[in-house]
Write an enzyme that holds these catalytic residues in place. Structure first.
Site, PDB file in Angstrom:
ATOM      1  N   GLY A  12      16.183 -20.205 -60.239  1.00 47.42           N
ATOM      2  CA  GLY A  12      17.307 -21.141 -60.153  1.00 47.42           C
ATOM      3  C   GLY A  12      16.814 -22.562 -60.337  1.00 47.42           C
ATOM      4  CG  ASP A  13      17.503 -25.189 -58.168  1.00 43.90           C
ATOM      5  OD1 ASP A  13      18.709 -25.469 -58.205  1.00 43.90           O
ATOM      6  OD2 ASP A  13      16.942 -24.681 -57.182  1.00 43.90           O
ATOM      7  CE  LYS A  16      21.340 -21.585 -63.692  1.00 42.85           C
ATOM      8  NZ  LYS A  16      20.160 -21.789 -62.856  1.00 42.85           N
ATOM      9  CE  LYS A  18      19.973 -32.775 -70.831  1.00 44.43           C
ATOM     10  NZ  LYS A  18      18.917 -33.671 -70.546  1.00 44.43           N
ATOM     11  CG  ASN A  38      25.053 -19.258 -54.150  1.00 42.99           C
ATOM     12  OD1 ASN A  38      26.003 -19.491 -54.880  1.00 42.99           O
ATOM     13  ND2 ASN A  38      24.380 -18.127 -54.194  1.00 42.99           N
ATOM     14  N   GLY A  40      24.154 -25.333 -57.440  1.00 42.57           N
ATOM     15  CA  GLY A  40      24.308 -26.778 -57.483  1.00 42.57           C
ATOM     16  C   GLY A  40      23.852 -27.248 -58.845  1.00 42.57           C
ATOM     17  CG  HIS A  41      24.887 -26.024 -62.181  1.00 37.18           C
ATOM     18  ND1 HIS A  41      25.740 -25.072 -62.653  1.00 37.18           N
ATOM     19  CD2 HIS A  41      23.744 -25.379 -61.892  1.00 37.18           C
ATOM     20  CE1 HIS A  41      25.131 -23.899 -62.661  1.00 37.18           C
ATOM     21  NE2 HIS A  41      23.914 -24.058 -62.199  1.00 37.18           N
ATOM     22  CD  GLN A 220      23.444 -18.583 -57.642  1.00 41.65           C
ATOM     23  OE1 GLN A 220      24.161 -17.846 -58.269  1.00 41.65           O
ATOM     24  NE2 GLN A 220      23.921 -19.623 -57.009  1.00 41.65           N
ATOM     25  NE  ARG A 303      17.204 -24.670 -48.750  1.00 36.79           N
ATOM     26  CZ  ARG A 303      17.336 -23.352 -48.873  1.00 36.79           C
ATOM     27  NH1 ARG A 303      16.697 -22.537 -48.062  1.00 36.79           N
ATOM     28  NH2 ARG A 303      18.097 -22.840 -49.810  1.00 36.79           N
ATOM     29  NE  ARG A 305      15.821 -27.666 -56.397  1.00 40.22           N
ATOM     30  CZ  ARG A 305      16.506 -28.404 -57.265  1.00 40.22           C
ATOM     31  NH1 ARG A 305      15.874 -29.003 -58.259  1.00 40.22           N
ATOM     32  NH2 ARG A 305      17.809 -28.533 -57.148  1.00 40.22           N
ATOM     33  CG  ASP A 333      11.280 -35.467 -68.215  1.00 43.59           C
ATOM     34  OD1 ASP A 333      11.762 -34.341 -68.469  1.00 43.59           O
ATOM     35  OD2 ASP A 333      11.607 -36.140 -67.232  1.00 43.59           O
TER      36      ASP A 333
HETATM   37  P1  IMP Z   1      22.023 -17.271 -51.002  1.00 42.17           P
HETATM   38  O1  IMP Z   1      22.392 -17.199 -52.445  1.00 42.17           O
HETATM   39  O2  IMP Z   1      22.593 -18.469 -50.300  1.00 42.17           O
HETATM   40  O3  IMP Z   1      22.284 -15.993 -50.274  1.00 42.17           O
HETATM   41  O4  IMP Z   1      20.439 -17.500 -50.933  1.00 42.17           O
HETATM   42  C1  IMP Z   1      19.512 -16.488 -51.309  1.00 42.17           C
HETATM   43  C2  IMP Z   1      18.293 -17.093 -51.967  1.00 42.17           C
HETATM   44  O5  IMP Z   1      18.660 -17.592 -53.243  1.00 42.17           O
HETATM   45  C3  IMP Z   1      17.668 -18.267 -51.232  1.00 42.17           C
HETATM   46  O6  IMP Z   1      16.286 -18.271 -51.471  1.00 42.17           O
HETATM   47  C4  IMP Z   1      18.304 -19.472 -51.908  1.00 42.17           C
HETATM   48  O7  IMP Z   1      17.534 -20.632 -51.791  1.00 42.17           O
HETATM   49  C5  IMP Z   1      18.357 -18.975 -53.335  1.00 42.17           C
HETATM   50  N1  IMP Z   1      19.419 -19.594 -54.130  1.00 42.17           N
HETATM   51  C6  IMP Z   1      20.743 -19.336 -54.099  1.00 42.17           C
HETATM   52  N2  IMP Z   1      21.395 -20.081 -54.992  1.00 42.17           N
HETATM   53  C7  IMP Z   1      20.479 -20.835 -55.622  1.00 42.17           C
HETATM   54  C8  IMP Z   1      20.546 -21.801 -56.681  1.00 42.17           C
HETATM   55  O8  IMP Z   1      21.599 -22.110 -57.251  1.00 42.17           O
HETATM   56  N3  IMP Z   1      19.373 -22.373 -57.055  1.00 42.17           N
HETATM   57  C9  IMP Z   1      18.195 -22.025 -56.483  1.00 42.17           C
HETATM   58  N4  IMP Z   1      18.082 -21.122 -55.514  1.00 42.17           N
HETATM   59  C10 IMP Z   1      19.212 -20.532 -55.073  1.00 42.17           C
HETATM   60 MG    MG Z   2      20.673 -25.802 -58.542  1.00 44.05          MG
END
Ligand code: IMP
Ligand code: MG
Length: 426
Positions: A12-13, A16, A18, A38, A40-41, A220, A303, A305, A333
């Site tokens: 994740g992160d 995507k 952008k 969950n 975040g874009h 994700q 949090r 990363r 970059d």
């Molecule tokens: P949950 O999706 O909140 O149940 O979290 C399960 C795991 O997926 C945890 O390690 C979260 O930090 C990770 N996670 C969930 N959504 C994202 C995301 O959009 N980006 C990065 N990690 C994510």
């Molecule tokens: Mg994200």
């Protein structure tokens, strides 16, 4: 383009949001197929920052947004996001935002359970995702379509809260929620959101049949897929390619391409194995300065990363699981200024080398491997203004070519900064 699916190749992160924002220019419809708040874009348009958690990030382009049946929707968070976007001048009405009647509804009981059950153990985002999917699988979930029948919805919410209160009380010896308060609150959400609800699979099929272009935005990353990720340190949905079809209610015949988004290094939030994790100064450099665009702090939870070098073993795995045809590399970059860059090309365990994970990416297995690195030359130049492949410093394009060779997959686009125009096609 008929149907393009954009997927994250890591945890994740990957950036995507952008990438989707840029590709969405050509799309008519942008759709999310899994997860919920969950995600975040972050998308920067000039100096304006847009963060989407539930809405597809392509709506920032004024495209029709679809929230697919594979999603779990927190109605409070969705109403908030719609309101926030309205303040930024973007009005989301039932004409340009469609909510699937099959999407599941997250309640405060789910959020409470997530905090009690999973947040500490897995490092979840605490948004109630896991418990909502658990109720879905247990066939006792609340679906968005129920919001159209106000009386029945009130009853269903009341039953759900009462039931969860009992199990919560039994397991944790703590009080849950006042059913009346939740029922009243959710009745208000239902009134606001019911007009958006429809059969989105049918709507998507109609759009595709008249030649409209649909962009499916993965949330994700592949390595936290419920089946193919580093179980149990995963999210509770299918984040890989199959999830796009089941989570939207359409078949693969319209598929044009699958874009895999890869950050030029590795990051992870939450617990679970991460073979190339770095600590100390190198990690801090990759993470960047909190608050600055592109720095590695969760856009959902804030949090830190975890950061490390690019892991090709996992990338090859993600490419295979998703049948990815092309890669987009983001945040190249960030590597500027490192004299040497490392690429993890294999793992070692008990004197044996592995270029593939022997049997899926389970957490137990992954935590027993040590990364084997290949050294690549770094570069010093700031590349934020580069807009073509060969204008990159030679070590930077060598790095990209090496990724292509090691994954046997073409890189089609490169992102060199958080701004919309800081991206070019190869
Ligand atoms: P949950 O999706 O909140 O149940 O979290 C399960 C795991 O997926 C945890 O390690 C979260 O930090 C990770 N996670 C969930 N959504 C994202 C995301 O959009 N980006 C990065 N990690 C994510
Ligand atoms: Mg994200």
């Amino acid at each position: 383009m008929s149907l393009v699916v954009v997927l994250g190749m890591q945890w994740g992160d990957e950036g995507k949001g952008k990438v989707v924002d840029v590709i969405a220019e050509e799309a008519d419809v942008v759709a999310r197929f899994g997860g919920g708040a969950n995600a975040g874009h972050t998308v920067w348009v000039g100096v304006e920052k847009y963060v989407t958690h539930i809405l597809p990030s392509g709506v920032i382009r004024g495209k029709i947004g679809v929230l697919g049946n594979g999603m779990v929707i927190d109605p409070r968070a969705l109403c908030q996001e719609i309101q926030d976007f309205a303040k930024q001048g973007l009005n989301l009405t039932p004409e340009n935002l469609l909510l699937s009647s099959g999407a599941h509804i997250i309640t405060p009981a789910h959020v409470l359970l997530d905090g009690a059950l999973m947040q500490g153990k897995i490092g979840t985002t605490g948004r109630g995702i896991g418990p909502a999917y658990a109720d879905k699988a247990a066939r006792q979930g609340l679906r968005a379509g129920m919001m159209r029948d106000h009386k029945a919805f009130r009853e269903a919410v009341r039953k759900h809260v009462s039931y969860q209160n009992v199990s919560y009380g039994l397991i944790y010896e703590r009080v849950g929620f006042d059913p009346d308060a939740v029922v009243d609150e959710y009745a208000k959400f239902a009134e606001r959101l019911a007009p958006y609800v429809q059969d989105t699979g049918k709507a998507l099929a109609q759009y595709l049949s008249v030649g409209k272009k649909v962009l499916a935005e993965g949330a994700q990353g592949s390595l936290i897929d419920i089946d193919h990720g580093t179980y149990p340190f995963v999210t509770s949905s299918t984040t890989t390619i199959g999830g796009a079809f089941s989570g939207l209610g359409i078949g693969p015949q319209h598929l044009e391409t699958i874009v895999g988004v890869v950050k030029a290094f590795q990051t992870r939030v939450g617990h679970g194995p991460m073979p190339t994790e770095l600590f100390g100064e190198e990690a801090a450099r990759l993470r960047g300065v909190k608050g600055e665009p592109g720095s590695e702090y969760g856009s959902t939870t804030g949090r830190d990363r975890r950061c490390g070098w690019l892991d090709i073993v996992l990338l090859r795995y993600a490419v295979r699981v998703n049948s990815v045809q092309e890669l987009t590399i983001t945040k190249l970059d960030v590597l500027s200024g490192f004299p040497h860059i490392k690429i993890c090309t294999a793992y070692e365990r008990n004197g044996q080398l592995y270029t593939d994970i022997p049997d899926g990416a389970t957490a137990d297995e992954l935590s027993t491997f040590k990364p084997v690195y290949e050294d690549a030359q770094g570069w010093n130049e700031n590349i934020g203004a580069v807009r073509s492949f060969y204008a990159l410093p030679a070590p930077a394009w060598s790095y990209l070519r090496r990724i292509e060779a090691l994954t046997d997959t073409k890189i089609k686009a490169v992102s060199v900064g958080p701004k919309r125009d800081q991206m070019f096609f190869v």
